[in-house]
Design a protein around this motif. Structure first.
Motif, PDB file in Angstrom:
ATOM      1  N   GLU A  28       2.391   4.789  -6.642  1.00 21.21           N
ATOM      2  CA  GLU A  28       2.834   5.483  -7.126  1.00 21.21           C
ATOM      3  C   GLU A  28       4.291   5.130  -7.641  1.00 21.21           C
ATOM      4  O   GLU A  28       5.146   5.689  -8.600  1.00 21.21           O
ATOM      5  CB  GLU A  28       3.373   6.774  -5.773  1.00 21.21           C
ATOM      6  CG  GLU A  28       3.636   8.170  -6.310  1.00 21.21           C
ATOM      7  CD  GLU A  28       3.803   9.026  -5.775  1.00 21.21           C
ATOM      8  OE1 GLU A  28       4.944  10.216  -5.687  1.00 21.21           O
ATOM      9  OE2 GLU A  28       3.667   9.220  -4.272  1.00 21.21           O
ATOM     10  N   LEU A  29       5.015   4.780  -6.890  1.00 24.48           N
ATOM     11  CA  LEU A  29       6.646   4.280  -7.063  1.00 24.48           C
ATOM     12  C   LEU A  29       6.865   3.617  -8.766  1.00 24.48           C
ATOM     13  O   LEU A  29       7.210   3.243  -9.260  1.00 24.48           O
ATOM     14  CB  LEU A  29       7.535   3.753  -5.943  1.00 24.48           C
ATOM     15  CG  LEU A  29       8.342   3.026  -5.994  1.00 24.48           C
ATOM     16  CD1 LEU A  29       9.296   4.290  -6.656  1.00 24.48           C
ATOM     17  CD2 LEU A  29       9.223   2.402  -4.664  1.00 24.48           C
ATOM     18  N   ALA A  30       5.559   2.399  -8.323  1.00 22.21           N
ATOM     19  CA  ALA A  30       5.512   1.385  -9.842  1.00 22.21           C
ATOM     20  C   ALA A  30       4.944   2.210 -10.907  1.00 22.21           C
ATOM     21  O   ALA A  30       5.714   1.274 -11.750  1.00 22.21           O
ATOM     22  CB  ALA A  30       4.064   1.147  -8.741  1.00 22.21           C
ATOM     23  N   GLU A  31       4.538   3.205 -10.542  1.00 26.78           N
ATOM     24  CA  GLU A  31       3.995   3.488 -12.055  1.00 26.78           C
ATOM     25  C   GLU A  31       5.104   4.481 -12.414  1.00 26.78           C
ATOM     26  O   GLU A  31       5.067   5.069 -13.808  1.00 26.78           O
ATOM     27  CB  GLU A  31       3.289   4.633 -12.091  1.00 26.78           C
ATOM     28  CG  GLU A  31       2.077   4.104 -11.530  1.00 26.78           C
ATOM     29  CD  GLU A  31       0.727   4.250 -11.145  1.00 26.78           C
ATOM     30  OE1 GLU A  31       0.673   5.491 -11.377  1.00 26.78           O
ATOM     31  OE2 GLU A  31      -0.755   3.664 -10.320  1.00 26.78           O
ATOM     32  N   ASN A  32       6.121   5.217 -11.951  1.00 29.61           N
ATOM     33  CA  ASN A  32       7.301   6.081 -11.460  1.00 29.61           C
ATOM     34  C   ASN A  32       8.591   5.456 -12.193  1.00 29.61           C
ATOM     35  O   ASN A  32       9.051   5.742 -11.174  1.00 29.61           O
ATOM     36  CB  ASN A  32       7.206   6.549 -11.008  1.00 29.61           C
ATOM     37  CG  ASN A  32       7.994   8.471 -11.367  1.00 29.61           C
ATOM     38  OD1 ASN A  32       8.312   7.946 -12.158  1.00 29.61           O
ATOM     39  ND2 ASN A  32       7.353   9.216 -10.530  1.00 29.61           N
ATOM     40  N   GLU A  33       8.843   5.021 -13.575  1.00 30.68           N
ATOM     41  CA  GLU A  33       9.724   4.501 -13.548  1.00 30.68           C
ATOM     42  C   GLU A  33      11.335   5.128 -13.215  1.00 30.68           C
ATOM     43  O   GLU A  33      12.271   4.721 -12.774  1.00 30.68           O
ATOM     44  CB  GLU A  33      10.347   3.558 -15.389  1.00 30.68           C
ATOM     45  CG  GLU A  33       9.132   2.457 -15.635  1.00 30.68           C
ATOM     46  CD  GLU A  33       9.720   2.086 -16.557  1.00 30.68           C
ATOM     47  OE1 GLU A  33      10.515   2.195 -17.360  1.00 30.68           O
ATOM     48  OE2 GLU A  33       8.532   1.329 -17.356  1.00 30.68           O
TER      49      GLU A  33
ATOM     50  N   ASP B  58       0.971  -0.946  -0.151  1.00 34.23           N
ATOM     51  CA  ASP B  58      -0.108  -0.280  -0.371  1.00 34.23           C
ATOM     52  C   ASP B  58       0.987   0.990  -0.082  1.00 34.23           C
ATOM     53  O   ASP B  58       0.983   2.208  -1.076  1.00 34.23           O
ATOM     54  CB  ASP B  58      -0.451   0.074   1.483  1.00 34.23           C
ATOM     55  CG  ASP B  58      -1.847  -1.267   1.574  1.00 34.23           C
ATOM     56  OD1 ASP B  58      -2.266  -1.419   0.230  1.00 34.23           O
ATOM     57  OD2 ASP B  58      -1.776  -1.959   2.739  1.00 34.23           O
ATOM     58  N   SER B  59       1.325   1.589   0.739  1.00 36.90           N
ATOM     59  CA  SER B  59       2.676   2.339   0.682  1.00 36.90           C
ATOM     60  C   SER B  59       4.024   1.729   0.888  1.00 36.90           C
ATOM     61  O   SER B  59       4.287   1.032   1.020  1.00 36.90           O
ATOM     62  CB  SER B  59       2.223   3.072   2.352  1.00 36.90           C
ATOM     63  OG  SER B  59       2.643   1.876   3.648  1.00 36.90           O
ATOM     64  N   VAL B  60       5.344   2.571   0.487  1.00 41.70           N
ATOM     65  CA  VAL B  60       6.343   1.707   0.678  1.00 41.70           C
ATOM     66  C   VAL B  60       7.699   3.127   1.221  1.00 41.70           C
ATOM     67  O   VAL B  60       7.311   4.646   0.832  1.00 41.70           O
ATOM     68  CB  VAL B  60       6.785   2.005  -1.077  1.00 41.70           C
ATOM     69  CG1 VAL B  60       6.559   3.708  -1.959  1.00 41.70           C
ATOM     70  CG2 VAL B  60       8.300   1.275  -1.582  1.00 41.70           C
ATOM     71  N   ALA B  61       8.305   2.438   1.801  1.00 45.57           N
ATOM     72  CA  ALA B  61       9.551   3.901   2.123  1.00 45.57           C
ATOM     73  C   ALA B  61      10.421   3.111   1.201  1.00 45.57           C
ATOM     74  O   ALA B  61      11.030   1.430   1.459  1.00 45.57           O
ATOM     75  CB  ALA B  61       9.952   3.349   3.567  1.00 45.57           C
ATOM     76  N   VAL B  62      11.630   3.359   0.578  1.00 45.45           N
ATOM     77  CA  VAL B  62      12.915   3.246   0.404  1.00 45.45           C
ATOM     78  C   VAL B  62      14.309   3.898   1.268  1.00 45.45           C
ATOM     79  O   VAL B  62      14.471   5.296   1.864  1.00 45.45           O
ATOM     80  CB  VAL B  62      13.347   3.774  -1.206  1.00 45.45           C
ATOM     81  CG1 VAL B  62      14.406   3.473  -1.773  1.00 45.45           C
ATOM     82  CG2 VAL B  62      11.691   3.315  -2.065  1.00 45.45           C
ATOM     83  N   MET B  63      15.047   2.767   0.954  1.00 48.18           N
ATOM     84  CA  MET B  63      16.832   3.312   1.978  1.00 48.18           C
ATOM     85  C   MET B  63      17.332   3.376   1.413  1.00 48.18           C
ATOM     86  O   MET B  63      17.938   2.251   0.421  1.00 48.18           O
ATOM     87  CB  MET B  63      16.861   2.026   2.984  1.00 48.18           C
ATOM     88  CG  MET B  63      15.097   2.308   4.379  1.00 48.18           C
ATOM     89  SD  MET B  63      15.935   1.004   5.046  1.00 48.18           S
ATOM     90  CE  MET B  63      17.080   2.031   6.524  1.00 48.18           C
ATOM     91  N   ASP B  64      18.399   4.043   1.617  1.00 46.26           N
ATOM     92  CA  ASP B  64      19.452   3.644   0.905  1.00 46.26           C
ATOM     93  C   ASP B  64      20.630   4.643   2.485  1.00 46.26           C
ATOM     94  O   ASP B  64      20.815   5.073   2.786  1.00 46.26           O
ATOM     95  CB  ASP B  64      19.763   5.236   0.153  1.00 46.26           C
ATOM     96  CG  ASP B  64      21.260   4.486  -1.008  1.00 46.26           C
ATOM     97  OD1 ASP B  64      21.952   3.426  -1.090  1.00 46.26           O
ATOM     98  OD2 ASP B  64      21.065   5.122  -1.773  1.00 46.26           O
ATOM     99  N   ASP B  65      21.891   3.428   2.183  1.00 46.81           N
ATOM    100  CA  ASP B  65      23.151   4.406   3.243  1.00 46.81           C
ATOM    101  C   ASP B  65      22.490   4.485   4.404  1.00 46.81           C
ATOM    102  O   ASP B  65      22.872   5.653   5.493  1.00 46.81           O
ATOM    103  CB  ASP B  65      23.992   5.751   2.242  1.00 46.81           C
ATOM    104  CG  ASP B  65      24.545   4.864   1.516  1.00 46.81           C
ATOM    105  OD1 ASP B  65      24.962   3.879   1.100  1.00 46.81           O
ATOM    106  OD2 ASP B  65      25.315   5.695   1.151  1.00 46.81           O
ATOM    107  N   GLY B  66      21.192   3.591   5.228  1.00 48.20           N
ATOM    108  CA  GLY B  66      20.737   3.523   6.304  1.00 48.20           C
ATOM    109  C   GLY B  66      19.859   4.566   6.752  1.00 48.20           C
ATOM    110  O   GLY B  66      19.595   5.471   7.581  1.00 48.20           O
ATOM    111  N   GLN B  67      19.646   5.219   5.353  1.00 47.30           N
ATOM    112  CA  GLN B  67      18.526   6.539   5.630  1.00 47.30           C
ATOM    113  C   GLN B  67      17.049   5.743   4.722  1.00 47.30           C
ATOM    114  O   GLN B  67      17.319   5.259   3.974  1.00 47.30           O
ATOM    115  CB  GLN B  67      19.144   7.525   5.627  1.00 47.30           C
ATOM    116  CG  GLN B  67      20.121   8.295   6.644  1.00 47.30           C
ATOM    117  CD  GLN B  67      20.718   9.797   6.420  1.00 47.30           C
ATOM    118  OE1 GLN B  67      20.742   9.766   4.781  1.00 47.30           O
ATOM    119  NE2 GLN B  67      21.126  10.444   7.300  1.00 47.30           N
TER     120      GLN B  67
END
Lengths: 344, 241
Positions: free
Chosen positions: B221-226, B203-212
């Motif tokens: 929204e993320l699925a539709e935005n390549e 339903d919702s998403v959080a993306v992590m990178d380098d511990g943040q």
């Protein structure tokens, strides 16, 4: 779940390879193999029977002392050299009770004899268990996860316990005569069956079966088995593993105390360092069996007992090192022990 | 806006000398499935373990339903209604499927209706009920790990990469199971590398990178935005379908 995917997941037969399934049972065959080899090498039926009973009795006593240690090893990853202290203390507490009931132990009545032995065993278990609780809190707890410190600290605890025994009971060895009903032997033709050894085998079997029942049939047992495999996950399921640690440590110490009384009556003499003397055999059994494995510990103890008695008769010069050789052979065959627990 | 069921505020976690989480801020709304995505080593597993108290955060707050749980013991956190399925599944391989389930139902004997529901989700478990868990296949083990987590009603499930190494058919089965779980209104925080699965269940998403946390929003929204996928995850949806 869709029908298709459900059936796909159902039909995947989860069978281990044949070698793995068969290999699991091989350690259980070692005891009968030892018995047959012993018979073939000794040649004389009565001698073999006497040595076998002696070996089984010795093995059972070592099992009683080692069963708690293997669970402590497996569950808590603790190298507890202090385990020998509970063996010695159990023996001395038991001896104190037995010697103070001199009239009952010397009486020609099984009931009176049991009336002395059972309280002695109970007292030994209670004192050893209580000291185990203190030992875990004061000595072991600060060194969880640090193996080198564990060896040093628990060995130190063992030395202190030995000196305390000398302080309380004196520096000399104490003779511990067996109660009347436990002395002598039953004679069947050419075979002499020593009564005390039979009782030791029976008591060891009862404790083994009781342990299996607790571990297999009770929730606490399930938690202990699960904790041996993956303590972190037990905690993540909402159980306080620390309480299970303490329970196992206390129970293991109490069993060591019981083993101390049994060993004292077997040798008929007790010394402050008897725990350290037996500890070598106890560690060999725990390592041979696989850390944390009660089944492995049981088989390992029987093998050690039988081998010590057979080699003592066949090759006395090899008797002392025979169990070390057995451990080396087992570890070359199965580096994790006979019946290892798959830890995560 | 309603308070989230779980909130992480500026969480830092050190493992030895390594500074893994470097100020994680994350809200998990009640009743939905939140995906936690990110490259390998981004800190996803550490985030779940920090929430469960398996690694204690060195700084920041972890608040579950208004209760600060940062620094609490793992067992106490679990007793609040959190269940954790680790990446290695954490099964007790020497225990049977039944024994694994019995242990997970901490409050007592399992409710039969719930057990039937679990068997509907994962029929294989019924078939292999008395078999040691260590003998199950990879997919069946994963199903048991999830079944164990839902053996009692939980308020929040933390699940770490359940599809890792599984055959596509098993992944499909897991997607169905997660959709069923969502219908039961269980809140789930799911770490996943399989983007197709994330799109199917999230339903919702959080993306992590380098511990943040570097992105939060709706999964659709993320699925539709390549372009966003490329920037955040270095992938395009096409290549992962």
């Amino acid at each position: 779940m869709t029908d298709q995917t459900a059936s796909q997941t159902e039909t995947a037969a989860p069978r281990a390879p044949l070698s793995e399934r068969f290999g699991k049972w091989v350690p259980y065959l070692l005891v009968p193999v030892f018995l047959i080899l012993g018979y073939l090498l000794i040649g004389s039926g009565p001698t073999w029977a006497t040595l076998t009973l002696a070996g089984l009795a010795m093995g059972m006593m070592i099992f009683v002392m080692a069963s708690g240690l293997t669970l402590v090893f497996g569950l808590m990853d603790i190298l507890n050299f202090g385990h020998g202290a509970f063996i010695s203390i159990g023996a001395f507490v038991g001896a104190t009770v037995l010697l103070s009931a001199g009239g009952w132990t010397g009486a020609d009545s099984v009931l009176l004899n049991l009336g002395a032995v059972l309280p002695a065993m109970l007292a030994a278990m209670m004192v050893a268990g209580g000291l185990g609780y203190v030992f875990e809190r004061v000595i072991v707890r600060p060194v969880y996860g640090a193996h080198l410190k564990q060896i040093l600290v628990t060995m130190g605890g063992l030395i202190v316990a030995e000196e305390l025994i000398r302080l309380i009971w004196g520096p000399d060895a104490i003779p511990l005569p067996r109660p009347e009903a436990f002395t002598g032997a039953w004679i069947f033709g050419m075979v002499a069956i020593e009564k005390y050894r039979v009782y030791s085998v029976i008591l060891g079997l009862i404790i083994f079966l009781a342990l299996l029942w607790v571990l297999g049939r009770t929730r606490t047992g399930l938690l202990i088995r699960a904790g041996v495999e993956n303590g972190e996950m037990v905690e993540a399921l909402g159980y306080r593993i620390r309480l299970i640690f303490i329970l196992v440590f206390v129970a293991g110490s109490a069993l060591a105390g019981l083993g101390g009384v049994m060993w004292g009556l077997y040798e008929q003499i007790i010394t402050a360092q008897m725990g350290l003397d037996v500890l070598v055999l106890v560690f060999i059994v725990v390592i041979i069996g696989g850390l944390g494995s009660v089944h492995g510990c049981f088989i390992g103890a029987l093998l050690v007992g039988l081998l010590a008695n057979y080699t003592g008769y066949l090759m006395p010069k090899l008797a002392l090192g025979s169990n070390i050789l057995l451990m080396v052979a087992v570890l070359m065959w199965r580096p994790q022990g006979l019946l290892p627990i798959n830890k995560q | 806006m309603p308070e989230p069921l779980l909130r992480l505020e500026g969480v830092h976690t050190h493992i030895g000398q390594y500074h893994i989480l470097q100020g994680v801020d994350l809200d998990v709304p009640a009743g939905g499935l939140t995906m936690l995505l990110g490259r390998n080593g981004a800190g996803k597993t550490t985030t779940l373990r920090s929430i469960m108290g398996l690694w204690n955060p060195s700084q920041g707050r972890v608040v579950f339903d208004g209760t600060e749980i940062g620094g609490m013991g793992t067992a106490d956190i679990a007793r609040l209604g959190l269940a954790y399925v680790p990446e290695n599944m954490g099964l007790f391989g020497n225990l049977t499927v039944q024994e694994n389930m019995v242990l997970a139902a901490r409050k007592g004997p399992m409710d039969n209706a719930r057990l039937d529901w679990i068997f509907e989700l994962f029929p294989a478990l019924k078939k292999f009920w008395r078999l040691p868990a260590g003998n199950l296949s990879g997919g069946q083990k994963q199903m048991l790990a999830i079944a164990r987590a839902i053996s009692e009603p939980r308020r929040l499930l933390l699940i770490d990469e359940p599809t890792k190494g599984l055959a596509p058919s098993i992944v499909e089965a897991l997607i169905e199971a997660f959709l069923d779980l969502k219908r039961s209104e269980t809140t789930i925080l799911l770490v996943e590398q399989n983007f197709r699965m994330a799109c199917a269940v999230g339903d919702s998403v959080a993306v992590m990178d380098d511990g943040q946390i570097v992105h939060t929003g709706a999964m659709s929204e993320l699925a539709e935005n390549e372009a966003l996928q490329q920037r955040l995850l270095g992938l395009s949806l096409d290549t992962h379908q």
